[in-house]
Every structure is written in C-alpha cells, then in structure tokens.
Design an enzyme around this catalytic site. Structure first.
Site, PDB file in Angstrom:
ATOM      1  N   GLY A  10       0.824  -1.476  -0.303  1.00  0.00           N
ATOM      2  CA  GLY A  10       0.400  -0.029   0.445  1.00  0.00           C
ATOM      3  C   GLY A  10       0.782   1.160  -0.135  1.00  0.00           C
ATOM      4  N   GLU A 162      -1.473   3.709  12.497  1.00  0.00           N
ATOM      5  CA  GLU A 162      -0.437   4.648  12.694  1.00  0.00           C
ATOM      6  C   GLU A 162      -1.667   6.392  13.148  1.00  0.00           C
ATOM      7  OE1 GLU A 162       2.661   5.616  11.691  1.00  0.00           O
ATOM      8  OE2 GLU A 162       1.657   7.357  12.074  1.00  0.00           O
ATOM      9  N   LYS A 222      -6.330   2.417  17.996  1.00  0.00           N
ATOM     10  CA  LYS A 222      -6.738   3.412  16.899  1.00  0.00           C
ATOM     11  C   LYS A 222      -8.416   3.781  17.026  1.00  0.00           C
ATOM     12  CE  LYS A 222      -5.842   5.834  13.319  1.00  0.00           C
ATOM     13  NZ  LYS A 222      -5.320   7.093  12.826  1.00  0.00           N
ATOM     14  N   PHE A 274     -15.708  18.246   9.777  1.00  0.00           N
ATOM     15  CA  PHE A 274     -14.673  17.540   9.647  1.00  0.00           C
ATOM     16  C   PHE A 274     -14.669  16.466   8.436  1.00  0.00           C
ATOM     17  CE2 PHE A 274     -16.594  14.493  12.712  1.00  0.00           C
ATOM     18  CZ  PHE A 274     -16.807  13.817  12.099  1.00  0.00           C
ATOM     19  N   CYS A 278     -10.883   9.204   7.452  1.00  0.00           N
ATOM     20  CA  CYS A 278     -10.494   8.290   8.292  1.00  0.00           C
ATOM     21  C   CYS A 278     -11.881   8.724   9.327  1.00  0.00           C
ATOM     22  CB  CYS A 278      -9.060   8.215   9.256  1.00  0.00           C
ATOM     23  SG  CYS A 278      -8.096   7.783   8.070  1.00  0.00           S
ATOM     24  N   GLN A 280     -15.185   9.707   9.726  1.00  0.00           N
ATOM     25  CA  GLN A 280     -15.924   9.473   9.950  1.00  0.00           C
ATOM     26  C   GLN A 280     -16.319   7.588   9.245  1.00  0.00           C
ATOM     27  OE1 GLN A 280     -19.252  11.076   7.382  1.00  0.00           O
ATOM     28  NE2 GLN A 280     -19.657   9.292   5.938  1.00  0.00           N
ATOM     29  N   PHE A 340      -9.338  18.513   2.097  1.00  0.00           N
ATOM     30  CA  PHE A 340      -9.958  18.592   3.270  1.00  0.00           C
ATOM     31  C   PHE A 340      -9.752  19.147   4.698  1.00  0.00           C
ATOM     32  CE2 PHE A 340      -8.819  15.482   6.518  1.00  0.00           C
ATOM     33  CZ  PHE A 340      -6.900  14.366   5.887  1.00  0.00           C
TER      34      PHE A 340
END
Ligand code: NAD
Ligand code: UGA
Length: 465
Positions: A10, A162, A222, A274, A278, A280, A340
């Site tokens: 990735g 992360e 996380k 926001f 990630c 949402q 964003f």
C-alpha cells in the site's frame, strides 16, 4: 533477528510517508513499498519530485534523500513479500458499500487479499504488521488466513496503527506522541516480534514513547483516538451554532475552555465540518462494532458525532442560500479550498464536496479554486456522489487555477479550507470586482472579519454569525 529488509503493501497516504521516514532514519535497512496501482508506483518513481502522488510538506526532500538508495517503490508484491522480514499492511479499509454492514462496517477485502498474498509468497517466517486502521479482532482473521495457507512458516501478527495527520505527516512521523505496538505477550515469539518492531522505531523514537499492549487494545485504541478527536470537532461545532444565536464568539469560547489544562487547546477550531478519509469511516466502524455486540447506547453515543457533522455541513450551505435572499439559482458562488484541510491534496470526505453539492441542487454556479487539488479530482469527487450526471456536474461547477479569477463577478465567496494563502489576498481588490452586496462566508473563522467588513463585505463567520 537482524532486520535487513521490510516492505509495505500500500503506497498511499500512510504507506508512502511512513516508509520514507523509516528509510531516512534506518539507512541500514532496505525498505520497499509495493502497490497494485501501476500509476501510483510510477508517480512515486517519477524523476520530477513534484509529481509524487501525495503532497505533504517535507516529503519530497526525504524521498529525494532515500529513493533508490534504501527506499524502493514497485508493483512486485510477491517478490517484496518473499524478501522481507517484516511486512506492513497499509491498504485502504473503506466503509463497506454492500451486503452486511453496508455503510457502517470497514470493508476488509483489501486486507484479506494482502494476508492471502503473504501466505502464498512467504518463503520464511514473517512478522506481519497491521498498519491500516482495522476493527478490533481483525488480527484473528489474518492469523486464520495465514495459518491455513499452504506453507510451513510461522507468522507473528502485530498491530501498529498509524496516528499521523495529513498536512503534518512528516513531523508526526519524526516526532510521534507515541508509537503503539500490540502483540501477543503470552508467547516467546510474540514478545520477540514486538521487540523487533520496537527496535526499528528506536532508531529515532525515544524508548518511553513506544507503548506495548495486547493486539486488541491496540486495534481498538486507533478507532477510539479518531473518535475522540472527531468528537472534539463536533462538540465545538455544536457550540458554534449556539454562539451564532447568542452573540457569543466561538473563538473566544475555544480560547477560554482550551486554557483549562484538563481540556487543552487543540482540536477546538470550529469549522464547516470535519472531513478526511478516516474520522467518519472509523466512527461508523466503532458504531457498527458496538451495535454488533448489542451495545446500542454506546453505538448511539458515537453516531451523534457524525450526525452533528452532517448537520454542520448542511447548515453552512443553507446559510449561504438564506443570506443570498433564498435563491442562488444562476448566482456565481466561489469556493476557496476543496482539500479537507490545509497542506494536503487529499479531498476524501471534504466538507467542500457536500456544500458544493447542496448549492448545485439549488442551481448555483460554483467556481472552485484550491492551490493543490486538480480539476480532475474535484469532478471525480462530485461524480462519486452520484447526485447528477457527469455532464451536469461540469455544467454547474468550474475549476480555475487563479483565485482572483475565481472571485471575479462572484455573488459570494466561501472559505472552505484554511489554506494560509487566503489570509494574504488583496481582499479590497477582490471586493471591488464582485457583485454587490458582496457576501463572504468564512467556514473556518480564518480571516480578519472586522477588516473585511470595513472593506464593505457582508460577512458570515462560523461560530460568530
Ligand atoms: P490510500 O488509499 O491512500 O492507499 C492505499 C493503497 O493501497 C492504494 O494505493 C491501493 O492501490 C493500495 N492497495 C489496495 N489493495 C492492495 C493490494 N491488495 N496490494 C497492494 N496494494 C493495494 O489509503 P491511506 O490513506 O494510506 O490509508 C491506508 C490505511 O491507513 C487505512 O486503513 C486508513 O484508515 C489508515 N490511516 C490513514 C491515515 C491518513 O491520514 N490517510 C492516517 C492513519 C491511518
Ligand atoms: C486524523 C487524526 O488527526 C490522525 O491522528 C489520524 O491518524 C488520521 O485522522 C487517520 O486515522 O486518518 P487527518 O484526518 O489527516 O488526521 O487530519 P486532522 O487534522 O485530524 O483533521 C481532520 C478534520 O477535522 C479536517 O477536516 C480538519 O479541518 C477538521 N478539524 C480539525 C476541525 O474542523 N477543527 C479542528 O480543530 C481540528
């Protein structure tokens, strides 16, 4: 184990920057980033560093130092797996768009494909690291797949989520608040694997910043970290609406509450809502997990963070319509910013997409300027919503490369992203070239509103009215 090579499956916003920093800090280790997307890998290998697939301050310089020395990008996933001691999985985990859990659960198909590939191509024992954000207990599924793959090697699965934020990714990676490593401390091999990963980070991270936990705590932490951060934004945004009807000022409220050391000053900027790939998706996932364990009140509690965020985007768009005398049909409305947040070219779930969509439903003529986002990306974001045809999207929305041209003859301007450059524009000359009354909607409370009013703008500032 003396670590010689690691790979990351990735080459996205996480895999690319994270591996670049590891390569920079560990010149003795070979780092290979692999991806199925040939186009993405070609961009990472492009000689012109301005063509990297990701814009992130400081990234270009690190890639320049390391690429083709100990940092490599390729599409040869099988070879990279075979050669590496540690394999990071850093692929997308989007919200599932089909079947059970549609619209809520994380879609784990890409992670599963990675696990199957590791099982297929490994020719020695491997440490497999979950770098992607995953639902709690995903490591169990990965272990099952690896144990049932047709080979005799052993695999240790670690969770190492992360926490970088886009726009500050390099700094976050160089100076992380903490590095979290979840593993199985009940077995010697589990402890050994955690120590191998810990030692990798100790090349630049202080010992007391590395936190060890069990795998499930790590996976869950996380999701919870993102939920707490998003909750702060929704909390301050809820209060921004209250400020607007009470003549309190959200900036003053944020400052006052943020000085309480128990609350702290970060993540208290009111905004048009926001965005990002990630917050949402991770909260929806948390809600889904809670509900699937029958914890309805827990799920409902976190769902409200999303509900408020949707409301904030909608009410900003409706504010524009209502201030413009309840009709925006054929009026030119300029959106400054599509990313964003500032300092990234990422547009995933950006509030701009939804605000533009609401205004286009009202037949407004939207013009967009963003310093880092391409027209192609902006149209792709709108087409993905599927509200109207591609042709209609292109007829109703224009993308320009010059902010002054974007604002020329506009009825209203809306600040959507907090790009620093917006603060230094010659707002007087922008005003002079707009339709009157010239409306300015500041969705980030970014500009000096008193001086804008002095110029003649009709202003609306989020959290101030
Ligand atoms: P991304 O979409 O930018 O990158 C993912 C990459 O994985 C893509 O390039 C895709 O082509 C590749 N890929 C998918 N399946 C593959 C396969 N089977 N083999 C090889 N390559 C494959 O995503 P991202 O933003 O880097 O996010 C990755 C993960 O990290 C997600 O779980 C996300 O929640 C998490 N995360 C993201 C951020 C962020 O700021 N973007 C921060 C922290 C955590
Ligand atoms: C967020 C987290 O901050 C990271 O720790 C996490 O690793 C990452 O998600 C992830 O898992 O993907 P990111 O989404 O890149 O990082 O950016 P943030 O700085 O968190 O901003 C998210 C959104 O909240 C942006 O739209 C931003 O404008 C908005 N925001 C943030 C506010 O509206 N107000 C604030 O005070 C802070």
């Amino acid at each position: 184990m003396s670590l010689k090579k690691i790979c990351c499956i990735g080459a996205g916003y996480v895999g690319g920057p994270t591996m670049s920093v590891i390569a920079e800090k560990c010149p003795h280790i070979e780092v290979e980033v692999v991806d199925i997307s040939e186009a993405r890998i070609a961009q990472w290998n492009d000689e012109d560093l301005n063509n990297l697939p990701i814009y992130e301050p400081g990234l270009k310089e690190i890639v320049e130092n390391t690429r083709n020395k100990n940092l490599f990008f390729s599409t040869d996933v099988a070879r990279a797996i075979e050669e590496s001691d540690i394999i990071f999985i850093s692929v997308t985990t989007p919200t599932k768009q089909y079947g059970v859990g549609q619209g809520m659960a994380a879609d784990l198909k890409y992670v599963e494909i990675c696990a199957r590939q590791i099982g297929k191509y490994a020719k020695s024992n491997k440490i497999v690291v979950e770098k992607s954000t995953l639902p709690v207990r995903t490591a169990e599924a990965i272990r099952d797949i690896l144990e049932n793959s047709d080979n005799d090697y052993s695999f240790e699965i670690l969770s190492n989520p992360e926490f970088l934020a886009e726009g500050t990714a390099i700094n976050d990676l160089l100076f992380p608040d903490r590095v979290l490593i979840g593993g199985n401390s009940d077995t010697e091999s589990g402890i050994a694997a955690m120590n191998v990963l810990k030692d990798l980070y100790l090349n630049w991270v202080q010992d007391d910043h590395v936190v060890l936990s069990n795998v499930w705590s790590s996976e869950l932490s996380k999701l919870v970290a993102n939920a707490f951060l998003a909750q702060r934004v929704s909390s301050i945004n809820a209060i921004s609406e209250l400020c607007e009807v009470t003549e309190a000022n959200i900036k003053e409220v944020s400052k006052a509450i943020g000085m309480d050391s128990r609350i702290g000053p970060k993540f208290l900027n009111a905004s048009v809502g926001f965005g990002g790939s990630c917050f949402q998706k991770d909260i929806l996932n948390l809600v889904y997990i809670s509900n699937s364990y029958g914890l309805k009140e827990v799920g409902d509690y976190w769902q409200q963070v999303i509900t408020l965020n949707d409301h904030q985007k909608r009410r900003f768009a409706y504010k524009i319509v209502s201030k413009l005398y309840n009709t925006v049909s054929d009026k030119k409305i300029t959106l400054l910013g599509w990313a964003f947040k500032k300092d990234t070219n990422d547009t995933r779930e950006s509030a701009s997409i939804y605000v533009a969509d609401y205004l286009m439903n009202e037949q407004a003529k939207i013009v967009v300027y963003d310093p880092k986002v391409t027209a192609e990306q902006i149209y792709a974001d709108l087409d993905y919503l599927n509200t109207r045809s591609e042709k209609e999207n292109r007829a109703l929305l224009e993308v320009v490369n010059d902010p002054i041209e974007a604002c020329q003859d506009a009825h209203a301007i809306a600040i959507m992203t907090e790009w620093d450059e917006f603060k230094s524009y010659d707002w007087k000359s922008i005003y002079d070239n707009m339709f009157k009354p010239a409306f300015l909607f500041d969705g980030r409370a970014l500009l000096d509103v008193e001086s804008l009013k002095g110029i003649g703008f009709e202003t609306y500032v989020i959290g101030k009215g």
